[in-house]
Design an enzyme around this catalytic site. Structure first.
Site, short mmCIF file in Angstrom:
data_model
loop_
_atom_site.label_atom_id
_atom_site.label_comp_id
_atom_site.label_asym_id
_atom_site.label_seq_id
_atom_site.Cartn_x
_atom_site.Cartn_y
_atom_site.Cartn_z
N GLU A 13 -16.51 -79.49 -12.84
CA GLU A 13 -16.70 -80.35 -11.66
C GLU A 13 -17.63 -79.73 -10.64
O GLU A 13 -18.45 -80.40 -10.03
CB GLU A 13 -15.34 -80.68 -11.02
CG GLU A 13 -14.50 -81.71 -11.76
CD GLU A 13 -13.78 -81.13 -12.98
OE1 GLU A 13 -13.84 -79.91 -13.17
OE2 GLU A 13 -13.17 -81.91 -13.73
N HIS A 62 -3.54 -87.47 -10.44
CA HIS A 62 -4.17 -88.63 -11.07
C HIS A 62 -3.89 -89.89 -10.26
O HIS A 62 -4.28 -90.98 -10.67
CB HIS A 62 -3.66 -88.81 -12.50
CG HIS A 62 -3.96 -87.63 -13.39
ND1 HIS A 62 -3.34 -86.42 -13.25
CD2 HIS A 62 -4.83 -87.47 -14.41
CE1 HIS A 62 -3.80 -85.58 -14.16
NE2 HIS A 62 -4.71 -86.19 -14.87
#
Lengths: 341, 325
Positions: B59, B128
């Protein structure tokens, strides 16, 4: 007084003397910066390049105007070498409106779109993934530019180093990774920080060529960087260079340097000064004279003085400058609040 | 054409790729797979691997390289697989992307769009389901956009790509496929920084964004039917910078305000809106401002999710209290 037409590494006498001048300029500029810092004219933190001049000069000499340079917070020299006026760099150090970032960047943030200078960065290794992105953009737009990314030995312990090298190798990007191994990441000795004793296994881990170079020998740096720049420009992908050098001053202006001995520092300064080594070589090969070195040094001193005078006499940024450049327009709540005040 | 939010976003991305060669789309599994939620489905086939490509799981590397691209002529649109993974690249987002314009005094701008699915309601676990928008309120330089329906999603994404500054574009996971709405197939844009009055009312203003807009509308409908209360529902669309004028105008009209978001309460968008109302129109207030939000806990396991999230019933309770019903 033997001045010959001899060349060194394919460089002409004029080029070699220019390299000597640039090394002298970086030295004198940083000495002047230190003086102004001590006088309280420069705020914040400041990281000097003294001792590492051969790295910047040897490598950036290979770049074209359209090539890109990113660096760490020890970047005053890189900006000057890429063409930034010493006056403009010094004004940025002073936080004056005539600095490259109008005094809003400071010592760690030298920027110029025209010159392809992308900082300076206050976060160790943050510039490495950005370097891969710049190189990607150049490749994507069909530009034949090379991106040269400077960082220290501390940066290679950050995750960003690994992510960047992997991506650059995977996508065969035109990047030259220049690790200026000055042997201490702040106070942490490389021997205590690295699980390996050189960067070569890490270059191998990302399937790119690596070279260890004597960073006190400007010609050795020049030749290694030339090979890496040519690889990049020929579309052969990135290279990792480990340039072994030494910073003669502390990590920053406020470093007590308890982590190394004064004897070690003296040893380096007295026997491994990159400017002294270069002068000796030029003299021995009959390329230049002491008088020419003195002339270069006098000019460098004068330019550094002039830069400091310019910075001192430049205006501070207006307070309202604080509210500009956060976002593009006045649609932000921030500007709204300012108006309301 | 009736589109889900997924289809609307996919259509927006395709149009941007078609319109502007500077646009590149990349992230984890966004190529052949079309992303975890299929927002980028078929784009690689249409536009090629040179412009739509997968990255390793990195990321920080993804955001860092996208910054390099953005400051050197491209218009990268990157996907971070879940908003919770934004933590992995915070340095590149907060310390770099958001500040480049400021610290370079405008020499460089960073026209970057970071798309990330966020929010609860579909039984995904913590990291999430997290709503992280408020984290970025203390990051001057970022714009934060949260669409509440397919039509807005498409128009706001177009504006985000055109914007010269970094935009964090948060897509609510539950809204992705929960309903369709009429959405033009051609290109259009909706301006950033402007709230949308979804339903006009006179008694109380509800400020919401993302999936909470429908929650607010449901409660507003119930309040009208059961108590005759006229509720104004305002979809913020952009949560930073806030449309302070729209917020103040509505509260000056109704005199009452409730803020609904699924992110934790402390230091959230609701807290900031409350402060804005206090600064701008405190004397218009008839009652203390109400907040219906997630709790100040990590996002819970699926079994506790319904208890955690704001619902129309919870908003109704707040409405009854503020209306003294």
């Amino acid at each position: 007084m033997a001045i010959s037409n001899a060349t060194l590494a394919g460089l002409t006498r004029t080029q070699l003397l220019e390299m000597h001048y640039m090394m002298s300029l970086l030295r004198r500029f940083e000495e002047k910066s230190a003086e102004e810092y001590t006088r309280g004219k420069i705020g914040g933190f400041m990281h000097l390049y003294i001792g590492q001049e051969a790295v910047g000069v040897g490598s950036i000499t290979n770049l074209l105007p359209e090539d890109r340079v990113l660096s760490s917070y020890r970047e005053h020299g890189h900006a000057i070498l890429k063409g930034m006026e010493p006056r403009v760099v010094m004004a940025e150090l002073f936080g004056k409106s005539t600095g490259c970032s109008k005094g809003k960047g400071g010592s760690m943030h030298m920027w110029s779109n025209e010159l392809g200078v992308y900082g300076g960065n206050g976060i160790v290794a943050a510039q490495l993934p950005m370097a891969a992105g710049l190189a990607f953009a150049a490749q994507y737009q069909g530009l034949n530019n090379v991106t040269m990314c400077f960082f220290g030995d501390g940066a290679v312990d950050e995750g960003a180093f690994h992510e960047s090298l992997n991506l650059a190798s995977l996508w065969k990007l035109p990047v030259v990774y220049m690790c200026e191994n000055n042997q201490y990441s702040m106070g942490m000795a490389v021997a205590k920080a690295w699980a390996v004793d050189s960067l070569m296994p890490r270059a191998a881990a990302y399937n790119m060529p690596g070279e260890q170079v004597d960073g006190m020998d400007v010609i050795a740096v020049y030749e290694a960087a030339l090979r890496a720049v040519e690889r990049a420009r020929n579309g052969e992908g990135p290279t990792l260079l480990e340039i072994k050098t030494y910073r003669f001053r502390g990590h920053s202006m406020t470093d007590p340097a308890y982590y190394r001995t004064r004897e070690e520092e003296h040893e380096w300064r007295n026997t491994r000064d990159p400017i002294g080594i270069f002068e000796k070589r030029l003299q021995e090969q009959g390329i230049a004279t002491q008088a020419e070195f003195d002339q270069n040094d006098a000019r460098a001193t004068q330019v550094a003085e002039d830069a400091a005078d310019f910075a001192e006499n430049s205006p501070d940024p207006a307070p309202a400058e604080l509210f500009t450049g956060v976002m593009v327009d006045n649609s932000t709540a921030l500007s709204f609040r300012r108006e309301r005040e | 054409m009736q589109m889900t939010m997924i289809e609307a976003l996919n259509s927006a991305l395709a149009l941007e790729l078609e319109r502007d060669r500077r646009v590149v789309v990349f992230g984890e599994d966004i190529g052949a797979n079309g992303g975890v939620f299929r927002v980028t489905e078929h784009l690689q086939n249409k536009f090629g691997e040179e412009r739509v490509f997968d990255t390793p799981l990195a990321e920080s590397g993804i955001i860092g390289t996208s910054i390099g691209m953005a400051i050197y002529g491209l218009r990268p649109i990157v996907e971070i697989q879940f908003a919770g993974f934004l933590f992995v690249c915070m340095n590149q987002l907060v310390s770099q992307a958001a500040r480049i314009r400021f610290r370079s005094a405008g020499a460089y701008t960073c026209p970057l769009v970071v798309r990330a699915p966020y929010g609860g309601g579909v039984r995904t676990p913590e990291l999430h389901s997290d709503s992280l928008e408020a984290v970025f309120l203390q990051t001057p330089g970022f714009k934060i956009v949260v669409p509440s329906n397919p039509y807005d999603a498409k128009g706001l994404l177009a504006s985000a790509v055109e914007d010269p500054d970094p935009v964090l574009f948060l897509e609510n996971i539950k809204l992705y496929r929960s309903f369709r709405a009429e959405t033009p197939t051609e290109h259009y844009s909706i301006p950033l920084g402007k709230a949308n009055v979804v339903q006009e009312g006179t008694d109380v203003s509800i400020f919401a964004y993302g999936a909470m807009v429908n929650v607010a509308l449901e409660a507003a409908k119930q309040a009208q039917q059961e108590t005759g209360t006229s509720v104004e529902v305002i979809d913020l669309r952009t949560v930073w910078p806030l449309d302070e004028d729209a917020i103040a105008a509505s509260v000056e009209k109704t005199g009452r305000a409730i803020i609904v978001h699924e992110a934790p309460r402390a230091g959230g968008i609701g807290a900031e809106i409350t402060a804005v109302i206090n600064e701008r129109c405190f004397y218009s207030l008839l009652k203390p401002i109400g907040r219906v939000t997630g709790y100040d806990t990590p996002y819970p396991v699926p079994g506790q999710e319904d208890y955690y999230l704001p619902t129309p019933a919870k908003v109704m309770t707040a409405l009854r209290e503020i209306m003294e019903l």
